[in-house]
Scaffold this motif. Structure first.
Motif, PDB file in Angstrom:
ATOM      1  N   ASN A 106     -41.769  -6.403  14.975  1.00 17.58           N
ATOM      2  CA  ASN A 106     -42.636  -7.345  13.552  1.00 17.58           C
ATOM      3  C   ASN A 106     -42.545  -7.266  11.828  1.00 17.58           C
ATOM      4  O   ASN A 106     -43.168  -8.695  11.542  1.00 17.58           O
ATOM      5  CB  ASN A 106     -44.380  -7.146  13.700  1.00 17.58           C
ATOM      6  CG  ASN A 106     -44.433  -6.979  14.849  1.00 17.58           C
ATOM      7  OD1 ASN A 106     -43.869  -6.271  16.212  1.00 17.58           O
ATOM      8  ND2 ASN A 106     -45.250  -8.070  15.267  1.00 17.58           N
ATOM      9  N   ASP A 107     -41.992  -6.256  12.112  1.00 18.52           N
ATOM     10  CA  ASP A 107     -40.939  -6.183  10.399  1.00 18.52           C
ATOM     11  C   ASP A 107     -40.316  -5.473   9.741  1.00 18.52           C
ATOM     12  O   ASP A 107     -39.583  -5.594  10.931  1.00 18.52           O
ATOM     13  CB  ASP A 107     -42.739  -5.363   9.656  1.00 18.52           C
ATOM     14  CG  ASP A 107     -42.700  -6.125   8.465  1.00 18.52           C
ATOM     15  OD1 ASP A 107     -41.876  -6.420   7.961  1.00 18.52           O
ATOM     16  OD2 ASP A 107     -44.182  -5.735   7.606  1.00 18.52           O
ATOM     17  N   PHE A 108     -39.244  -6.310   9.045  1.00 14.31           N
ATOM     18  CA  PHE A 108     -38.326  -5.129   8.285  1.00 14.31           C
ATOM     19  C   PHE A 108     -38.072  -4.814   6.986  1.00 14.31           C
ATOM     20  O   PHE A 108     -38.168  -5.016   6.556  1.00 14.31           O
ATOM     21  CB  PHE A 108     -37.470  -6.244   8.677  1.00 14.31           C
ATOM     22  CG  PHE A 108     -35.727  -5.877   8.980  1.00 14.31           C
ATOM     23  CD1 PHE A 108     -35.138  -6.036  10.251  1.00 14.31           C
ATOM     24  CD2 PHE A 108     -35.067  -5.878   8.156  1.00 14.31           C
ATOM     25  CE1 PHE A 108     -34.215  -5.188  10.594  1.00 14.31           C
ATOM     26  CE2 PHE A 108     -34.186  -5.538   8.701  1.00 14.31           C
ATOM     27  CZ  PHE A 108     -33.325  -5.504   9.328  1.00 14.31           C
ATOM     28  N   LEU A 109     -37.692  -3.710   7.410  1.00 16.24           N
ATOM     29  CA  LEU A 109     -37.479  -2.426   5.785  1.00 16.24           C
ATOM     30  C   LEU A 109     -36.531  -2.595   5.198  1.00 16.24           C
ATOM     31  O   LEU A 109     -35.816  -1.536   6.977  1.00 16.24           O
ATOM     32  CB  LEU A 109     -38.674  -1.929   5.556  1.00 16.24           C
ATOM     33  CG  LEU A 109     -40.024  -1.699   6.119  1.00 16.24           C
ATOM     34  CD1 LEU A 109     -41.196  -0.859   6.018  1.00 16.24           C
ATOM     35  CD2 LEU A 109     -39.942  -2.621   4.744  1.00 16.24           C
ATOM     36  N   THR A 110     -35.909  -2.070   4.580  1.00 13.70           N
ATOM     37  CA  THR A 110     -34.747  -1.256   4.137  1.00 13.70           C
ATOM     38  C   THR A 110     -34.045   0.427   3.819  1.00 13.70           C
ATOM     39  O   THR A 110     -36.349   0.729   3.053  1.00 13.70           O
ATOM     40  CB  THR A 110     -34.149  -2.417   3.634  1.00 13.70           C
ATOM     41  OG1 THR A 110     -34.683  -2.728   2.030  1.00 13.70           O
ATOM     42  CG2 THR A 110     -33.022  -2.822   3.874  1.00 13.70           C
ATOM     43  N   LYS A 111     -33.865   0.970   4.360  1.00 17.89           N
ATOM     44  CA  LYS A 111     -34.113   2.265   3.620  1.00 17.89           C
ATOM     45  C   LYS A 111     -33.442   2.557   1.997  1.00 17.89           C
ATOM     46  O   LYS A 111     -32.533   1.752   1.874  1.00 17.89           O
ATOM     47  CB  LYS A 111     -32.999   3.100   4.393  1.00 17.89           C
ATOM     48  CG  LYS A 111     -33.583   3.688   5.887  1.00 17.89           C
ATOM     49  CD  LYS A 111     -32.875   4.524   6.673  1.00 17.89           C
ATOM     50  CE  LYS A 111     -33.082   4.466   7.818  1.00 17.89           C
ATOM     51  NZ  LYS A 111     -32.536   5.597   8.683  1.00 17.89           N
ATOM     52  N   PRO A 112     -34.058   2.972   1.619  1.00 15.95           N
ATOM     53  CA  PRO A 112     -34.325   4.339   1.344  1.00 15.95           C
ATOM     54  C   PRO A 112     -35.896   3.886   1.407  1.00 15.95           C
ATOM     55  O   PRO A 112     -36.502   2.519   0.621  1.00 15.95           O
ATOM     56  CB  PRO A 112     -34.543   5.348  -0.320  1.00 15.95           C
ATOM     57  CG  PRO A 112     -34.229   4.800  -0.542  1.00 15.95           C
ATOM     58  CD  PRO A 112     -32.936   3.415  -0.085  1.00 15.95           C
ATOM     59  N   LEU A 113     -36.824   4.650   2.539  1.00 10.42           N
ATOM     60  CA  LEU A 113     -38.288   3.408   2.274  1.00 10.42           C
ATOM     61  C   LEU A 113     -39.078   3.641   1.104  1.00 10.42           C
ATOM     62  O   LEU A 113     -39.301   5.211   0.623  1.00 10.42           O
ATOM     63  CB  LEU A 113     -39.009   3.687   3.564  1.00 10.42           C
ATOM     64  CG  LEU A 113     -37.862   3.509   5.009  1.00 10.42           C
ATOM     65  CD1 LEU A 113     -38.882   3.646   6.736  1.00 10.42           C
ATOM     66  CD2 LEU A 113     -38.196   2.227   5.198  1.00 10.42           C
ATOM     67  N   GLU A 114     -40.191   2.619   1.203  1.00 10.12           N
ATOM     68  CA  GLU A 114     -41.301   3.269  -0.286  1.00 10.12           C
ATOM     69  C   GLU A 114     -42.150   3.593   0.495  1.00 10.12           C
ATOM     70  O   GLU A 114     -42.312   2.958   1.119  1.00 10.12           O
ATOM     71  CB  GLU A 114     -40.858   2.140  -1.264  1.00 10.12           C
ATOM     72  CG  GLU A 114     -41.897   2.052  -1.500  1.00 10.12           C
ATOM     73  CD  GLU A 114     -42.552   2.182  -3.055  1.00 10.12           C
ATOM     74  OE1 GLU A 114     -43.383   3.255  -3.539  1.00 10.12           O
ATOM     75  OE2 GLU A 114     -41.511   2.537  -4.477  1.00 10.12           O
ATOM     76  N   SER A 115     -43.121   4.852  -0.385  1.00 10.33           N
ATOM     77  CA  SER A 115     -43.737   5.310   0.887  1.00 10.33           C
ATOM     78  C   SER A 115     -45.204   4.483   0.899  1.00 10.33           C
ATOM     79  O   SER A 115     -45.343   4.110   2.232  1.00 10.33           O
ATOM     80  CB  SER A 115     -44.060   6.528   0.366  1.00 10.33           C
ATOM     81  OG  SER A 115     -45.289   6.456   0.455  1.00 10.33           O
ATOM     82  N   SER A 116     -45.369   4.017  -0.439  1.00 10.26           N
ATOM     83  CA  SER A 116     -46.976   3.041  -0.644  1.00 10.26           C
ATOM     84  C   SER A 116     -46.522   1.622   0.251  1.00 10.26           C
ATOM     85  O   SER A 116     -47.324   1.516   1.012  1.00 10.26           O
ATOM     86  CB  SER A 116     -47.064   2.581  -1.593  1.00 10.26           C
ATOM     87  OG  SER A 116     -46.235   2.185  -2.709  1.00 10.26           O
ATOM     88  N   GLU A 117     -44.505   0.811  -0.015  1.00  6.78           N
ATOM     89  CA  GLU A 117     -44.816   0.188   0.879  1.00  6.78           C
ATOM     90  C   GLU A 117     -45.280  -0.039   2.891  1.00  6.78           C
ATOM     91  O   GLU A 117     -45.667  -0.720   3.853  1.00  6.78           O
ATOM     92  CB  GLU A 117     -43.790  -0.717   0.700  1.00  6.78           C
ATOM     93  CG  GLU A 117     -43.422  -1.923   1.207  1.00  6.78           C
ATOM     94  CD  GLU A 117     -41.595  -2.073   0.997  1.00  6.78           C
ATOM     95  OE1 GLU A 117     -41.371  -1.722   0.030  1.00  6.78           O
ATOM     96  OE2 GLU A 117     -41.503  -3.337   1.409  1.00  6.78           O
ATOM     97  N   LEU A 118     -44.833   1.264   3.200  1.00  7.10           N
ATOM     98  CA  LEU A 118     -44.591   1.738   4.404  1.00  7.10           C
ATOM     99  C   LEU A 118     -45.584   1.803   5.080  1.00  7.10           C
ATOM    100  O   LEU A 118     -46.112   0.957   6.079  1.00  7.10           O
ATOM    101  CB  LEU A 118     -43.655   2.987   4.777  1.00  7.10           C
ATOM    102  CG  LEU A 118     -43.639   3.412   6.297  1.00  7.10           C
ATOM    103  CD1 LEU A 118     -42.368   2.454   7.265  1.00  7.10           C
ATOM    104  CD2 LEU A 118     -43.060   5.047   6.567  1.00  7.10           C
TER     105      LEU A 118
END
Ligand code: ADP
Length: 645
Positions: A106-118
């Motif tokens: 459903n979604d795609f994030l790149t590390k390092p993860l930004e806490s508020s965005e996650l």
């Protein structure tokens, strides 16, 4: 049904990098989520199988399988179709992103993860999942209602309707057990059906009076409202009946209402507390509304079927022969007596034209006459085995054949005919034997009258008058015997209008002396009738004679005739004393004379109309009489035209 709350949602974090996992877990836990962890794809699958999480955060680079493949595998399971998956990678590469989304993430994030965005992404996806699940539940409810309505309208058998309702609702609302109690008009239990999840519904034992009066069912019947017990153990309305190992905690019961009467109660139970919610009651109430209509229909059908079976039993049991046709004279019914009488089977005859299915000339003619306007036709029919039936055909206004049809009801009158024949033979023998002594008495009375004077001569004349009346009676009896036996075979073309003119002419002297006007309004008829002219004259003479006899001076008598396609109708109408309605049906009986002064003053034997009827029927016609006491009478008959090839 389960509702996902943000605070209690569980997130499964799958990552082989311990730091990354910890960092993600801490951030989520601080936001109030429950977190489970897995380091490999295998561990993740195991954890999901044990208890599906509400959301999955999945690292693309796992030691045993890549995140794309795992996503694809999870999406193949229909139960996990709504599980939100966020793929996480170190590469900020559009191609991987596309690959991940195509795999079903459903979604795609790149590390390092930004806490508020996650957290923002997790919140959004969980909200979406919630909405999706609600939509799905709504769709399932609509589908269930549709299925229920289709199944219910497809069946009219009461028990199978009840069973289907139960099985469908138990399955859809994940209840452990369900029951339906159906009530009759007096509120007594008519049926009790129950079922456990995944099992076929069964008809239950009698329901104890306590349940229907004091128990939860009783409460629903009394209030006509649905009810939910979150914990049945704490509610006095739930009466545990019998010794069952099954524990009931949640209960939901709804009334079956139609239109404003409670016709039954539908109850679902579950062994856990708080299983049913408000949405379930709404759904169950909608099902109950449909079920109530189906049940009432099924009940009506049951009543109609029972009534039909009852009518069929009467038709089958009666000794009367019954044959029915539609408007086109195609056979629609033969009762067993008719099957025996005509040697035909209903199954072979139904739908066929009457004349082909039951080729009995008399019967076919009777139905044909029924189609002509006029009095209800009746006739005697002779069966091939010699039995005689007396049948009447009447119109049927309603029935399975929308435009109605005809029904013939026939009684076996063979024994009556035999009795009649024996009586006729007896009467004709006795009458014959009476003639000679009567003639002798008459002759000697005449001689005696000439030999004496005064009172003695008057006595001799009285003897003569009475012997003449007796002789007339004997003659009429002999006549009737001859006519009924059908021995007179004189059959010639007769012009009815000429016979009428002769009869009126012959009656004119009597009419004049009685002060009654006689007239005939008979046109020249286009065809002749086939028969015995002397006997047909006798019919007209008798009818005219009666009209004159029973019409006081100053009255009038009219003879008329009408042509119809297949017959000629003749009426003799007078303005005389008339006949009371209760006597009218009997005037054609032998020896019947209407009681009262009007008749007793006129001489007669009560045989004239019996002779008229016998002659007309010998000629294939029918007689009838109409009258209004004090105003006059009309006697009529019809005769078929002579057959013209
Ligand atoms: P009868 O010899 O008595 O006239 P019928 O058989 O001719 O016998 O008639 C039977 C009875 O019907 C009569 O006795 C009379 O009461 C009644 N009836 C017949 N014709 C008429 C008529 N035109 N008007 C009134 N009554 C009639």
């Amino acid at each position: 049904m389960t509702t996902v709350h943000a605070q209690s949602s569980t997130v499964l974090v799958v990552d082989d990098d311990a730091d990354s996992r910890t960092w993600t877990r801490v951030g989520l836990q601080q936001a109030g989520y429950a977190v489970r962890e897995a380091t490999t794809a295998a561990q993740a699958l195991e954890s999901i199988a044990a208890c599906p999480p509400d959301l999955l955060i999945l690292d693309v680079m796992l030691p045993d399988m890549d995140g794309f493949a795992l996503t694809r595998q999870l999406r193949q399971d229909a139960a996990l179709a709504t599980l939100p998956i966020i793929l996480v990678t170190v590469l900020d590469d559009p191609a991987s992103m596309v690959q991940g989304l195509e795999a079903g993430a459903n979604d795609f994030l790149t590390k390092p993860l930004e806490s508020s965005e996650l957290l923002a992404r997790v919140r959004t996806l969980l909200r979406l999942k919630r909405n999706q699940e609600e939509l799905l539940a709504e769709r399932n409810r609509t589908a269930l209602l549709y299925r229920v309505s289709r199944e219910l309208s497809a069946d009219l058998d009461l028990d199978s309707v009840l069973a289907r309702v139960l099985e469908l609702t138990i399955g859809c609302l994940q209840a452990s057990r369900g029951s339906i109690i159906l009530l009759d008009e007096q509120g007594a239990v008519l049926r009790h059906i129950y079922s456990y999840q995944g099992q076929v519904a069964k008809v239950g034992d009698a329901v104890s009076a306590g349940v229907v009066q004091k128990g939860l069912a009783g409460w629903v019947i009394e209030h006509g409202e649905p009810v939910i017990l979150p914990d049945a153990c704490r509610d006095g309305r739930w009466l545990a009946v019998g010794q069952s190992s099954y524990v009931t905690r949640s209960v939901m019961a709804v009334p079956l209402l139609h239109p404003d009467r409670v016709v039954g109660v539908l109850t679902l139970t579950h062994e856990e507390q708080d299983h049913f919610g408000a949405a379930d009651v709404d759904l169950l109430s909608s099902i109950a509304a449909q079920a109530a209509v189906a049940l009432v229909n099924a009940r009506l059908f049951e009543v109609v079927t029972a009534e039909k079976a009852w009518s069929e039993a009467i038709l089958a049991g009666t000794a009367d022969v019954i044959v029915a046709t539609d408007r086109e004279r195609r056979v629609t019914l033969l009762n067993p007596a008719a099957e025996r009488a005509f040697g035909a089977s209903f199954a072979d005859a139904v739908g066929w034209p009457l004349q082909e299915a039951l080729p009995n000339a008399g019967l076919v003619e009777l139905f044909r006459q029924a189609e002509q306007a006029g009095p209800t036709p009746s006739a005697e029919l002779v069966l091939p085995d010699g039995r005689v039936l007396f049948g009447t055909v009447s119109a049927v206004a309603a029935g399975p054949h929308a435009d109605g049809g005809w029904v013939a009801v026939m009684h076996d009158i063979t024994h009556l005919k035999q009795l009649d024949r024996m009586k006729n033979e007896f009467v004709s023998t006795v009458s014959h034997d009476l003639r000679t002594p009567l003639a002798t008495i008459h002759g000697f009375a005449d001689v005696l009258g000439h030999m004496v004077d005064g009172e003695a001569r008057e006595y001799a004349q009285r003897i003569q008058a009475h012997t003449m009346r007796m002789a007339a009676l004997v003659d009429e009896l002999l006549d009737l015997g001859k006519i009924e036996s059908g021995v007179e075979a004189v059959q010639v073309p007769c012009r009815l209008e000429e016979l009428v003119a002769e009869a009126v002419e012959a009656a004119s002297f009597q009419a004049q002396s009685r002060g009654v006007a006689v007239q005939a309004a008979v046109p020249r008829l286009s065809r002749t009738v086939h028969g015995n002219p002397l006997r047909l004259r006798q019919v007209l003479d008798n009818l005219l004679g009666n009209a004159l006899k029973y019409t006081p001076a100053g009255g009038s008598v009219t003879v008329q005739a009408w042509e119809r396609e297949d017959r000629v109708l003749v009426t003799v109408q007078d303005s005389g004393i008339g006949i009371p309605p209760e006597a009218l049906p009997r005037v054609f009986e032998k020896f019947y004379r209407v009681p009262g002064a009007g008749t007793s003053q006129a001489p007669g034997t009560g045989l004239g109309l019996a002779i008229v009827k016998a002659i007309v029927e010998q000629h294939g016609g029918q007689v009838w009489a109409e009258s209004q006491p004090g105003k006059g009478s009309t006697f009529g008959f019809f005769l078929p035209w002579q057959y013209q090839p």
